[in-house]
Design a protein around this motif. Structure first.
Motif, short mmCIF file in Angstrom:
data_model
loop_
_atom_site.label_atom_id
_atom_site.label_comp_id
_atom_site.label_asym_id
_atom_site.label_seq_id
_atom_site.Cartn_x
_atom_site.Cartn_y
_atom_site.Cartn_z
N GLN A 1 -3.03 2.14 -9.28
CA GLN A 1 -4.35 1.71 -9.75
C GLN A 1 -5.21 2.90 -10.18
O GLN A 1 -5.86 2.85 -11.23
CB GLN A 1 -5.04 0.96 -8.61
N ASN A 2 -5.17 3.97 -9.41
CA ASN A 2 -5.93 5.17 -9.81
C ASN A 2 -5.41 5.74 -11.13
O ASN A 2 -6.20 6.17 -11.97
CB ASN A 2 -5.84 6.24 -8.71
N THR B 1 -13.24 1.17 -0.59
CA THR B 1 -13.00 -0.26 -0.81
C THR B 1 -12.53 -0.96 0.46
O THR B 1 -13.05 -2.03 0.82
CB THR B 1 -11.91 -0.44 -1.90
N HIS B 2 -11.56 -0.38 1.15
CA HIS B 2 -10.97 -1.09 2.28
C HIS B 2 -11.79 -0.99 3.56
O HIS B 2 -11.70 -1.86 4.42
CB HIS B 2 -9.51 -0.66 2.48
N TYR C 1 0.81 -1.23 0.00
CA TYR C 1 0.00 0.00 0.00
C TYR C 1 0.83 1.27 0.00
O TYR C 1 0.38 2.28 -0.53
CB TYR C 1 -1.01 -0.03 1.16
N VAL D 1 -4.40 3.91 3.67
CA VAL D 1 -4.99 4.60 2.51
C VAL D 1 -5.62 5.94 2.90
O VAL D 1 -5.61 6.89 2.12
CB VAL D 1 -5.97 3.70 1.70
N PRO E 1 -2.33 1.59 -4.53
CA PRO E 1 -3.47 2.52 -4.70
C PRO E 1 -3.23 3.61 -5.75
O PRO E 1 -4.06 3.78 -6.65
CB PRO E 1 -3.66 3.12 -3.30
N ALA F 1 -5.97 8.51 -0.31
CA ALA F 1 -6.39 7.74 -1.50
C ALA F 1 -7.89 7.45 -1.43
O ALA F 1 -8.32 6.44 -0.88
CB ALA F 1 -5.59 6.45 -1.61
N GLN G 1 -9.73 4.02 -2.67
CA GLN G 1 -9.32 2.88 -1.86
C GLN G 1 -9.89 2.94 -0.43
O GLN G 1 -10.08 1.91 0.21
CB GLN G 1 -7.79 2.81 -1.79
N THR G 2 -10.15 4.13 0.08
CA THR G 2 -10.72 4.25 1.43
C THR G 2 -12.04 3.51 1.50
O THR G 2 -12.28 2.71 2.41
CB THR G 2 -10.91 5.74 1.79
#
Lengths: 124, 124, 124, 124, 124, 124
Positions: D111-112, B79-80, A104, B68, D108, B73, B76-77
């Protein structure tokens, strides 16, 4: 000394030894320049936030270790790994937490944190 | 399919539903442009790292959520946080984790994370 | 030693001397605390990523130098500038790359990188 | 129009079409609020920096793409990938550059960037 | 010496002593490796930007101090606090500015900045 | 309602209209998920920090605007530019503050902030 300060000092004892807690107040390195910073940390960070219910001390320490490593805040990484060990995290849990960060945040910040940790693995 | 990919797919089921796990492979939005990214995430992040012993799924999810959010990010926040709920974290634990970050990363990134969380509190 | 590790060790020789490659394994400073980190770097970073086709070693080094300077990761800046020189980048190309960053990340991180570079301009 | 501005406009044509170069001046979205910003970008970024010798346009584009992705600057990621393609980078080189970042900045942000790239793979 | 350089040198005297201004040119530590960086800082940062009307030197110094602390750029924090004092900011204003940052960037970076400040409170 | 909360509400009126101050409490978007966050912002950020003596409201607003732009925190940039205008900063001062950031944080984050500002130059 107000209630938040007292509660903060009480809470911080889950993360540092009694000697360190006493020293924070008596030997504040920033006392001359910014006497309010230490007070703010104890009242707000420890008195208002760490002392909240709903999450145990080990999880709070894990969150703070993750945050300061992700920011690349070197002096705080050492401080909070030490506090996490005091709160009951094992060495294995801390090393695993650091490896969990690699996908990450990438290797550089994890490697810097492990380097700082490798110099004080047991008690700092 | 090698051993790391298989182990990654197995591990990811602690964090997502079976349907989502299947969809990750079959409906990879980046399949045309970067077919290797999804494979790399499953093999490396899940197959090599998340699957290590020494830390349970809830603590791993908490660490990743913290990382994240600290990075800011946004996609991703969401998602996780969702994966953390699937792994067994309660809503209270996640909100407490976010508040615990305030003294270390400040209000803006915590507020953005809570805003994104408030739109999918139960199941996203 | 699996295939990824072997391929990683082979790939890393484009970026470091044979002596350094050997030393990485034999004298890993983090071997006691996190024996898996070095292995992960060689297997994943070098075995899986750097060894991919489609981009030459000089361009890969330039990308990594840019990333660690943009993150403000001081120890890695020195390491990767050195590896870039080994991969064939000239001093001029590295200084130009750093100046190219000024309009995008500002003077402070570029200046810190150039300061670290000025102390080891030829071979580190 | 001074020499730096003229040289900046000349240099920017390696990265954008003639139509886009013209539009930058004639249709500056920030012209009312900050008329100096666009001028500063053309004079300083393109006139002073991009126009320096010692590094070709493709390498400069690769460095800038890496910097804005590492910062997590979303709108600039799309802009500079497009400019990199115009300067002669291939799609494969850009995807490889993004994958090369994974071990250094984590999944992250890569991926973005790939998500934004996947929506405009050829010409944006 | 062009007009921007001359204007930059004139402007920088609001932030450093005459001796420091002279030394910047005569004793540039990066002169061998990147002779253009110092020139770029004086021409662009001081000649083009700091010298603009519309904001006084104290406010410009406050903005730059805030930016470098928020980035976690340690060497620049010390430099720009010193320049802010030279421009007329008082010690109290600087300490207050740092405390004002706590709710937005968290304690770690503020504490690091105050530690660096506490070592040179009057004149550095 | 304790003293810090009351002082926070009083202080925030230097930065927002009475209607907005009232709405913050009555229409807190995060009230269900994290009722404590808004309270923490008013008590700690406004009650403890903004209300300190030693720096006027305009300078405090300038510091906070700089911090959130440097972090790349998009929603907060708009909010705090608006609060700065309410505290008495002029449009020119805000645009100049943003341009002053270019040499320290680069064009991308400044451009994003100016774009967001250009959509609400007078009253938002």
């Amino acid at each position: 000394m107000n209630g938040r300060f007292t509660r903060g000092l009480e809470t911080i004892k889950q993360y540092v030894t009694k000697e360190e807690a006493a020293q924070m107040i008596e030997a504040d390195a920033l006392a001359d320049v910014a006497p309010n910073l230490r007070k703010m940390i104890i009242e707000f960070a420890y008195g208002d936030v760490y002392s909240r219910p709903g999450l145990d001390a080990k999880k709070r320490a894990l969150i703070v270790i993750t945050a300061v490593i992700t920011q690349g805040a070197a002096p705080q990484t050492k401080t909070h790994i030490k506090r996490g060990l005091h709160a009951g995290l094992t060495q294995t849990e801390i090393v695993e937490a650091l490896l969990q960060l690699v996908p990450y945040i990438g290797f550089p910040r994890v490697q810097n944190a492990l380097t700082s940790f490798s110099r004080c693995p047991n008690t700092c």
